[in-house]
Write an enzyme that holds these catalytic residues in place. Sequence first.
Site, PDB file in Angstrom:
ATOM      1  N   PHE A 107      23.033  31.800   5.940  1.00  0.00           N
ATOM      2  CA  PHE A 107      21.641  31.949   6.143  1.00  0.00           C
ATOM      3  C   PHE A 107      20.416  32.182   4.764  1.00  0.00           C
ATOM      4  O   PHE A 107      19.590  32.553   4.823  1.00  0.00           O
ATOM      5  CB  PHE A 107      21.388  33.900   6.636  1.00  0.00           C
ATOM      6  CG  PHE A 107      21.754  33.912   7.949  1.00  0.00           C
ATOM      7  CD1 PHE A 107      20.575  33.057   8.570  1.00  0.00           C
ATOM      8  CD2 PHE A 107      23.059  33.892   8.274  1.00  0.00           C
ATOM      9  CE1 PHE A 107      21.363  33.323  10.334  1.00  0.00           C
ATOM     10  CE2 PHE A 107      23.606  34.230   9.667  1.00  0.00           C
ATOM     11  CZ  PHE A 107      22.995  34.130  10.543  1.00  0.00           C
ATOM     12  N   LYS A 142      18.479  30.545   1.894  1.00  0.00           N
ATOM     13  CA  LYS A 142      16.950  29.998   1.324  1.00  0.00           C
ATOM     14  C   LYS A 142      16.323  29.295   0.783  1.00  0.00           C
ATOM     15  O   LYS A 142      17.076  29.924  -0.094  1.00  0.00           O
ATOM     16  CB  LYS A 142      16.162  31.256   1.589  1.00  0.00           C
ATOM     17  CG  LYS A 142      16.103  31.877   2.801  1.00  0.00           C
ATOM     18  CD  LYS A 142      14.698  32.979   2.210  1.00  0.00           C
ATOM     19  CE  LYS A 142      14.654  34.075   1.883  1.00  0.00           C
ATOM     20  NZ  LYS A 142      16.082  35.051   1.922  1.00  0.00           N
ATOM     21  N   GLY A 189      -0.333  28.017   7.777  1.00  0.00           N
ATOM     22  CA  GLY A 189      -0.015  27.108   6.215  1.00  0.00           C
ATOM     23  C   GLY A 189      -0.626  25.380   6.994  1.00  0.00           C
ATOM     24  O   GLY A 189      -1.215  25.145   8.235  1.00  0.00           O
ATOM     25  N   GLY A 219       8.830  22.671   6.906  1.00  0.00           N
ATOM     26  CA  GLY A 219       9.405  21.132   6.826  1.00  0.00           C
ATOM     27  C   GLY A 219      11.042  22.102   6.763  1.00  0.00           C
ATOM     28  O   GLY A 219      11.077  22.654   6.591  1.00  0.00           O
ATOM     29  N   CYS A 266      15.980  22.644   7.396  1.00  0.00           N
ATOM     30  CA  CYS A 266      16.759  23.691   8.024  1.00  0.00           C
ATOM     31  C   CYS A 266      15.408  23.681   9.261  1.00  0.00           C
ATOM     32  O   CYS A 266      15.726  23.628  10.993  1.00  0.00           O
ATOM     33  CB  CYS A 266      16.884  25.063   8.170  1.00  0.00           C
ATOM     34  SG  CYS A 266      18.995  24.476   6.886  1.00  0.00           S
ATOM     35  N   LYS A 314      15.251  21.152  12.340  1.00  0.00           N
ATOM     36  CA  LYS A 314      16.057  20.232  13.077  1.00  0.00           C
ATOM     37  C   LYS A 314      16.531  21.697  13.952  1.00  0.00           C
ATOM     38  O   LYS A 314      17.475  20.943  15.058  1.00  0.00           O
ATOM     39  CB  LYS A 314      16.879  19.565  12.217  1.00  0.00           C
ATOM     40  CG  LYS A 314      18.638  20.731  11.677  1.00  0.00           C
ATOM     41  CD  LYS A 314      19.168  19.105  11.019  1.00  0.00           C
ATOM     42  CE  LYS A 314      20.054  20.360   9.655  1.00  0.00           C
ATOM     43  NZ  LYS A 314      20.499  21.693  10.862  1.00  0.00           N
ATOM     44  N   LYS A 344       8.437  23.789   0.307  1.00  0.00           N
ATOM     45  CA  LYS A 344       8.273  25.127  -0.037  1.00  0.00           C
ATOM     46  C   LYS A 344       8.112  25.319  -1.756  1.00  0.00           C
ATOM     47  O   LYS A 344       8.782  24.428  -1.897  1.00  0.00           O
ATOM     48  CB  LYS A 344       9.089  25.596   0.635  1.00  0.00           C
ATOM     49  CG  LYS A 344      10.442  26.015   0.451  1.00  0.00           C
ATOM     50  CD  LYS A 344      10.831  27.584   1.330  1.00  0.00           C
ATOM     51  CE  LYS A 344      12.633  27.302   0.529  1.00  0.00           C
ATOM     52  NZ  LYS A 344      13.153  28.077   1.291  1.00  0.00           N
ATOM     53  N   ARG A 400      12.526  16.855   2.632  1.00  0.00           N
ATOM     54  CA  ARG A 400      13.209  16.661   3.788  1.00  0.00           C
ATOM     55  C   ARG A 400      12.115  17.521   4.613  1.00  0.00           C
ATOM     56  O   ARG A 400      11.699  18.830   4.514  1.00  0.00           O
ATOM     57  CB  ARG A 400      14.297  17.183   3.833  1.00  0.00           C
ATOM     58  CG  ARG A 400      14.936  16.609   3.067  1.00  0.00           C
ATOM     59  CD  ARG A 400      17.058  16.655   3.809  1.00  0.00           C
ATOM     60  NE  ARG A 400      16.991  17.988   2.392  1.00  0.00           N
ATOM     61  CZ  ARG A 400      18.614  18.347   2.938  1.00  0.00           C
ATOM     62  NH1 ARG A 400      19.527  18.060   3.577  1.00  0.00           N
ATOM     63  NH2 ARG A 400      18.951  19.549   2.417  1.00  0.00           N
TER      64      ARG A 400
HETATM   65  P1  NAD Z   1      22.953  18.785   2.446  1.00  0.00           P
HETATM   66  O1  NAD Z   1      23.195  17.324   2.600  1.00  0.00           O
HETATM   67  O2  NAD Z   1      22.563  19.324   0.644  1.00  0.00           O
HETATM   68  O3  NAD Z   1      24.646  18.357   1.800  1.00  0.00           O
HETATM   69  C1  NAD Z   1      25.794  18.029   2.464  1.00  0.00           C
HETATM   70  C2  NAD Z   1      27.193  17.175   1.497  1.00  0.00           C
HETATM   71  O4  NAD Z   1      28.170  17.075   2.373  1.00  0.00           O
HETATM   72  C3  NAD Z   1      26.444  15.948   0.711  1.00  0.00           C
HETATM   73  O5  NAD Z   1      26.858  15.891  -0.840  1.00  0.00           O
HETATM   74  C4  NAD Z   1      27.689  15.283   1.133  1.00  0.00           C
HETATM   75  O6  NAD Z   1      28.130  14.168   1.079  1.00  0.00           O
HETATM   76  C5  NAD Z   1      28.463  15.732   1.638  1.00  0.00           C
HETATM   77  N1  NAD Z   1      29.571  15.679   3.072  1.00  0.00           N
HETATM   78  C6  NAD Z   1      29.220  14.686   4.115  1.00  0.00           C
HETATM   79  N2  NAD Z   1      30.492  14.684   4.279  1.00  0.00           N
HETATM   80  C7  NAD Z   1      31.690  15.029   4.035  1.00  0.00           C
HETATM   81  C8  NAD Z   1      33.206  14.705   4.127  1.00  0.00           C
HETATM   82  N3  NAD Z   1      33.658  14.148   4.606  1.00  0.00           N
HETATM   83  N4  NAD Z   1      33.754  14.965   2.997  1.00  0.00           N
HETATM   84  C9  NAD Z   1      33.376  15.626   2.352  1.00  0.00           C
HETATM   85  N5  NAD Z   1      31.496  15.850   2.217  1.00  0.00           N
HETATM   86  C10 NAD Z   1      30.634  15.805   2.773  1.00  0.00           C
HETATM   87  O7  NAD Z   1      23.432  19.841   3.333  1.00  0.00           O
HETATM   88  P2  NAD Z   1      22.818  21.401   3.368  1.00  0.00           P
HETATM   89  O8  NAD Z   1      21.900  21.740   3.021  1.00  0.00           O
HETATM   90  O9  NAD Z   1      24.529  22.006   2.047  1.00  0.00           O
HETATM   91  O10 NAD Z   1      23.505  21.618   4.466  1.00  0.00           O
HETATM   92  C11 NAD Z   1      24.731  21.665   5.467  1.00  0.00           C
HETATM   93  C12 NAD Z   1      24.330  22.554   6.419  1.00  0.00           C
HETATM   94  O11 NAD Z   1      23.776  23.430   6.099  1.00  0.00           O
HETATM   95  C13 NAD Z   1      23.522  21.636   7.278  1.00  0.00           C
HETATM   96  O12 NAD Z   1      24.583  22.494   9.147  1.00  0.00           O
HETATM   97  C14 NAD Z   1      22.403  23.239   7.405  1.00  0.00           C
HETATM   98  O13 NAD Z   1      21.739  23.238   8.281  1.00  0.00           O
HETATM   99  C15 NAD Z   1      22.776  24.560   7.164  1.00  0.00           C
HETATM  100  N6  NAD Z   1      22.218  25.329   6.297  1.00  0.00           N
HETATM  101  C16 NAD Z   1      21.818  24.616   5.767  1.00  0.00           C
HETATM  102  C17 NAD Z   1      20.540  25.568   4.296  1.00  0.00           C
HETATM  103  C18 NAD Z   1      19.762  24.908   3.210  1.00  0.00           C
HETATM  104  O14 NAD Z   1      19.001  25.981   2.752  1.00  0.00           O
HETATM  105  N7  NAD Z   1      19.792  23.759   3.306  1.00  0.00           N
HETATM  106  C19 NAD Z   1      20.437  26.950   5.178  1.00  0.00           C
HETATM  107  C20 NAD Z   1      21.262  27.453   5.971  1.00  0.00           C
HETATM  108  C21 NAD Z   1      22.355  26.433   6.795  1.00  0.00           C
END
Ligand code: NAD
Length: 444
Positions: A156, A158, A260, A264, A267, A270, A328, A335
Amino acid sequence: MNVTVFGTGYVGLVQGTMLAEVGHQVVCVDVDAEKIAALEQGVIPIYEPGLEGLVKENHAAGRLRFTTDAAEGVTHGDIQFIAVGTPPDEDGSADLRYVLKVAETIAAHMTSHRIIVDKSTVPVGTADRVRARVAEVLEQRGRAALTFDVVSNPEFLKEGSAVADCQKPDRIIIGTEDPESVEVMRELYAPFSRQHEKIIVMDVKSAELTKYAANSMLATKISFMNEIANLAEQLGADVEAVRQGIGSDPRIGYHFIYPGVGYGGSCFPKDVQALIRTADDIGFDSKVLKAVEARNAEQKTTLFAKLRAHFGGELAGRTFALWGLAFKPNTDDMREAPSRVLMEALWEAGARVQAYDPEAMEETQRLYGNRDDLALCGTKEATLKGADALVIVTEWQSFRAPDFELIQQQLSQPTIFDGRNLFDPARMAGKGFTYYSVGRTPGA
Ligand code: NAD
């Protein structure tokens, strides 16, 4: 405890670092060799306040290691986090290819019991799919006797306050039916649950749905408020007064009711889409979520519509100063950023953009660096020179009290389009600006 994290993005890198910070031994695995090499050198691939120092300290202390060697990662951790991306597929559903790939990798190398933790945001039923994939690969390897559990532990945090969120989480959701896994996960997270109990244990499917429900609820608040803002604008009301009027009700609260230019990031868009798709798949019509998404898509076009109306449809050849590119403040993430929708519409109409963001310049360069209708400026002031108007898209702190005299001198017309309601319309009029904002400018 020995922990392995697959994926060193916003979630994996921050979570891995915070687990190391409290004393766990963490190995972070990524397929991106450049990223891993950079991390080894103490170069952090993302902007996240407070993260760099923590990564360096824990790396130097030997509690946080980085590798591309999946076998090393699987051997190391009794707990294997899957924190890879789950981008939207063409139909809006979550693309699970990376998650399932990691499941295969873990199964290909494991030699003893492993707890596999889905940290990525994944639709209901994914833990079952991960379980099936791991079992299949173990079977192929003749190691079907090896035991494992798949736990859902959604994240969770941010972006922009990811370190603080991981340090002091509001709650830690653990979805599993296996009491032993619950105990291990409790021990892992005990350092984060000291002040009061943060851990909520539930079945796997409920844990998976909790993450989507949380993000969809927040997206709903934003779209709802944007709807009220648009209505206020047409009715001649002031949405900022309305916001305070409703936020003072504790059942509503002040959080996430800022009007606003639409949400975007990686998260909300998608996750709302993926939940709609999950519902569609079982023949359930998610009426609220579809409306949330539609309102958001439209909201991202409102600044452009205001610009076009102000300039009588003649935008070709004009230049606009744009403040704020990240989706933000306090992140460099672009993204699904509203700034992209706006810039692309302006370019399509033949206009030029002079843009500045405190953190997202490199990312903008990567995305649009080859365009000659975009100038990336080193300061917010440098964007103003010769521009027809200033457009504010992201509410960075450093945009809140600008030098209005300078803005007036530099712009060819003293006009501001504010997508975040940073200023008071009456004061702006007093300073001689034509000022457009969201939900407050009747007839704009
Ligand atoms: P991201 O795109 O920043 O990072 C993903 C990483 O995974 C990349 O570095 C990529 O190279 C790596 N990767 C891909 N395939 C791989 C493999 N086979 N082995 C090892 N590494 C591999 O993604 P993120 O923003 O960290 O999000 C990850 C997940 O967490 C998503 O499901 C997202 O929805 C969720 N999430 C994101 C946030 C956020 O704020 N970004 C918050 C909560 C949950």
